[in-house]
Motif scaffolding. Structure first.
Motif, short mmCIF file in Angstrom:
data_model
loop_
_atom_site.label_atom_id
_atom_site.label_comp_id
_atom_site.label_asym_id
_atom_site.label_seq_id
_atom_site.Cartn_x
_atom_site.Cartn_y
_atom_site.Cartn_z
N LYS A 204 6.44 62.39 76.45
CA LYS A 204 6.08 61.26 77.30
C LYS A 204 4.69 61.42 77.90
CE LYS A 204 10.70 59.68 78.69
NZ LYS A 204 11.63 59.50 79.84
N LYS A 205 4.31 62.68 78.18
CA LYS A 205 3.00 62.94 78.75
C LYS A 205 1.91 63.02 77.69
CE LYS A 205 4.28 63.40 83.08
NZ LYS A 205 3.79 62.54 84.15
N ALA A 206 2.28 62.76 76.43
CA ALA A 206 1.34 62.78 75.30
C ALA A 206 0.80 64.18 75.03
CB ALA A 206 0.19 61.80 75.54
N TYR A 207 1.58 65.21 75.39
CA TYR A 207 1.20 66.58 75.06
C TYR A 207 1.59 66.86 73.61
CZ TYR A 207 0.70 67.35 80.10
OH TYR A 207 0.32 67.27 81.40
N GLU A 208 0.98 67.89 73.07
CA GLU A 208 1.33 68.29 71.70
C GLU A 208 2.71 68.95 71.72
OE1 GLU A 208 -0.36 71.11 68.08
OE2 GLU A 208 -1.44 70.94 69.98
N VAL A 209 3.59 68.50 70.84
CA VAL A 209 4.95 69.04 70.76
C VAL A 209 5.26 69.38 69.31
CG1 VAL A 209 5.79 67.77 72.78
CG2 VAL A 209 5.94 66.72 70.51
N GLU A 210 6.22 70.31 69.14
CA GLU A 210 6.64 70.63 67.79
C GLU A 210 7.55 69.53 67.26
OE1 GLU A 210 7.34 72.50 70.44
OE2 GLU A 210 9.52 72.77 70.64
N SER A 211 7.77 69.55 65.97
CA SER A 211 8.61 68.53 65.36
C SER A 211 10.06 68.72 65.80
CB SER A 211 8.53 68.63 63.83
OG SER A 211 9.24 69.77 63.39
N PRO A 212 10.86 67.64 65.77
CA PRO A 212 12.27 67.76 66.17
C PRO A 212 13.02 68.80 65.35
CG PRO A 212 11.63 65.46 66.01
CD PRO A 212 10.50 66.25 65.45
N TRP A 213 12.64 68.97 64.08
CA TRP A 213 13.34 69.95 63.23
C TRP A 213 13.05 71.38 63.69
CZ3 TRP A 213 17.12 68.10 60.63
CH2 TRP A 213 17.08 66.79 60.12
N VAL A 214 11.80 71.60 64.10
CA VAL A 214 11.45 72.93 64.62
C VAL A 214 12.21 73.20 65.91
CG1 VAL A 214 9.57 74.35 65.53
CG2 VAL A 214 9.19 72.92 63.52
N LEU A 215 12.28 72.19 66.78
CA LEU A 215 13.02 72.32 68.05
C LEU A 215 14.49 72.60 67.77
CD1 LEU A 215 13.16 72.03 71.17
CD2 LEU A 215 13.60 69.58 70.79
N LEU A 216 15.07 71.87 66.81
CA LEU A 216 16.48 72.08 66.46
C LEU A 216 16.72 73.48 65.92
CD1 LEU A 216 19.33 70.94 66.10
CD2 LEU A 216 18.62 70.09 63.85
N LEU A 217 15.82 73.94 65.05
CA LEU A 217 15.97 75.29 64.48
C LEU A 217 15.91 76.35 65.57
CD1 LEU A 217 16.15 77.12 61.99
CD2 LEU A 217 13.64 77.03 61.86
N LYS A 218 14.99 76.19 66.52
CA LYS A 218 14.86 77.16 67.61
C LYS A 218 16.11 77.17 68.47
CE LYS A 218 11.92 76.26 70.90
NZ LYS A 218 10.64 76.11 71.64
N MET A 219 16.65 75.99 68.77
CA MET A 219 17.85 75.92 69.61
C MET A 219 19.05 76.55 68.90
SD MET A 219 17.71 72.28 71.67
CE MET A 219 17.89 71.30 70.18
N VAL A 220 19.17 76.32 67.60
CA VAL A 220 20.30 76.87 66.85
C VAL A 220 20.22 78.40 66.84
CG1 VAL A 220 21.31 77.08 64.56
CG2 VAL A 220 20.68 74.83 65.44
N ILE A 221 19.04 78.94 66.57
CA ILE A 221 18.90 80.40 66.47
C ILE A 221 19.16 81.07 67.82
CG2 ILE A 221 17.25 82.26 66.05
CD1 ILE A 221 15.94 80.50 63.93
N VAL A 222 18.54 80.54 68.88
CA VAL A 222 18.71 81.14 70.20
C VAL A 222 20.15 81.00 70.69
CG1 VAL A 222 18.00 81.04 72.63
CG2 VAL A 222 16.29 80.82 70.82
N SER A 223 20.74 79.84 70.50
CA SER A 223 22.12 79.62 70.95
C SER A 223 23.08 80.54 70.21
CB SER A 223 22.51 78.17 70.73
OG SER A 223 21.70 77.29 71.48
N ALA A 224 22.87 80.70 68.91
CA ALA A 224 23.74 81.59 68.13
C ALA A 224 23.61 83.03 68.61
CB ALA A 224 23.39 81.49 66.65
N ALA A 225 22.38 83.45 68.94
CA ALA A 225 22.16 84.82 69.41
C ALA A 225 22.84 85.04 70.77
CB ALA A 225 20.67 85.11 69.51
N VAL A 226 22.73 84.04 71.65
CA VAL A 226 23.34 84.16 72.98
C VAL A 226 24.86 84.23 72.87
CG1 VAL A 226 23.72 82.96 75.18
CG2 VAL A 226 21.42 83.09 74.20
N ILE A 227 25.45 83.33 72.08
CA ILE A 227 26.91 83.30 71.93
C ILE A 227 27.40 84.60 71.29
CG2 ILE A 227 28.82 82.14 70.77
CD1 ILE A 227 27.29 79.51 71.13
#
Length: 414
Positions: A204-227
């Motif tokens: 929303k602030k027009a900052y540079e962001v990673e693609s949704p797929w990269v965000l999803l991959l990061k969340m899956v990996i970190v969440s799996a490691a935490v669980i």
């Protein structure tokens, strides 16, 4: 795919550190015949390295100010343990009051060293080297060369033991402590929500962001490691209480360095102190507070370490400062200051912890362990220094093209 490659390239150092940690874990898991990741050993890893993580976070704040370090933290850990032992065991004072007094003593130590470093402008190396000798001597004076033990249960309750199972009859997936798995799932959900909210806010602030797929991959990996971590802990005795202390410190300082004005000023101070001062940053006060904070976290680490040993020893804290410094530099902190993250420091501390634990399981002598840790530290700092100099190294092509030599000139046609 191009967005994923761009993200990997822009965060190459962080991902390489993470890959190095995974490679070390896999290697020791194979060499120890699966002992490294057994539930009991994973729990022991947390207890053994909690104080290193706490000290490393404080050391990171000092390094960010311009590559400064604190050589006195090991002696401060010993002195705080000696004070706690004297207050509680020798004098019979209330444990909670004694812990509060120990934290105040830590703040006083930080103010003492911070004054000489920030206001008297004596090099931090000299001041903290002096502190290492002074506080170690005070530890011997306070204890009289003796070891005080044992501590009462109300003192040990803060950082030893495990969170009890709130649902003893549930037995999820055959775990001894089902509460541990529920905590892991809850933390994974909170992490995913925070990542998505942050991504939406930056977009929303027009900052540079990673693609949704990269965000999803990061969340899956970190969440799996935490669980997985909390599932493994639940298979033994549950979540260690000291993990709560470490988690609170990591979250608080991660937020401080990334979402507060003072945290950003800390990076500016390390990047260019003169420019930061001319821009209105209170560099002297920041440097002072960095060392007050370091001593405060060292006092927390002293209480945690003393509770784990259940004794106050005059030999406590030996070489702790080296472990904390190594964790910061291995985790990506720059030797020149201004660069480093709390997450990277955590990974660096985990690398040091896995190296220590894995080599101990294999029966490797402490002498060889020192050699290995020293080489790992040198390699991490060399990687940082050579990267900044942008030297042309054939085995590290990602450093970029060779910078032109001073004597080289551009020939103009015609």
């Amino acid at each position: 795919m191009s967005s994923l490659w761009t993200t990997l390239r822009n965060n190459l150092r962080q991902y390489m550190i993470l890959l190095a940690l995974l490679a070390i874990i896999i290697a020791f898991q194979l060499m120890t015949n699966g002992t490294l990741l057994k539930p009991m050993n994973v729990s022991n890893l947390i207890f053994q390295n909690a104080y290193v993580v706490i000290l490393a976070v404080g050391m990171l704040m000092c390094i960010l100010t311009g590559g400064n370090i604190d050589l006195s933290v090991g002696s401060v850990v010993a002195l705080i343990g000696a004070c706690a032992g004297t207050f509680i065991i020798s004098w019979g004072w209330n444990s909670h009051l004694s812990i509060l007094l120990c934290l105040l003593i830590g703040l006083a130590i930080g103010a003492w060293q911070g004054f000489w470093i920030a206001y008297a402008r004596i090099p931090a190396f000299i001041v903290t080297l002096s502190g290492m000798l002074v506080f170690r001597g005070l530890t011997l004076i306070v204890l009289g060369g003796l070891t005080l033990a044992p501590f009462p249960s109300d003192f040990l309750a803060y950082s030893t033991g495990y969170i009890p199972d709130l649902f003893p009859g549930m037995s999820l997936f055959g775990l001894r402590n089902s509460t541990s798995l529920l905590i892991g799932v809850l933390l994974a959900i909170i992490y995913c929500i925070s990542q998505m909210r942050g991504w939406i806010w930056r977009k929303k602030k027009a900052y540079e962001v990673e693609s949704p797929w990269v965000l999803l991959l990061k969340m899956v990996i970190v969440s799996a490691a935490v669980i997985w971590l909390f599932y493994t802990l639940g298979a033994y005795r549950g979540v260690p209480k000291v993990l709560i202390i470490v988690g609170i410190i990591l979250i608080a300082y991660s937020y401080f360095t990334t979402h507060t004005v003072m945290g950003r000023h800390l990076y500016a101070l390390g990047g260019n102190e003169k420019a930061a001062r001319l821009s209105g940053v209170k560099t002297t006060q920041l440097l002072f507070l960095a060392y007050v904070n370091m001593a405060f976290l060292a006092s927390i680490a002293g209480i945690v370490f003393t509770a784990r040993l259940n004794s106050a020893s005059p030999q406590a804290g030996q070489s702790f400062e080296l472990d904390a410094i190594a964790a910061c530099f291995i985790g990506g902190a720059s030797a020149y200051g201004g660069i480093g993250t709390v997450g990277g420091t955590l990974i660096g501390a985990m690398i040091m912890g896995v190296l220590n634990n894995g080599m101990s399981i294999m029966g490797i002598s402490s002498n060889v362990q020192q050699v290995v840790k020293g080489l790992v530290l040198l390699g991490a700092v060399a990687f940082d220094v050579l990267g900044k100099q942008r030297m042309q190294l054939r085995f590290l092509p990602f450093f970029g093209r060779r910078a032109p030599k001073p004597q080289e000139s551009v020939k103009l046609e015609g």
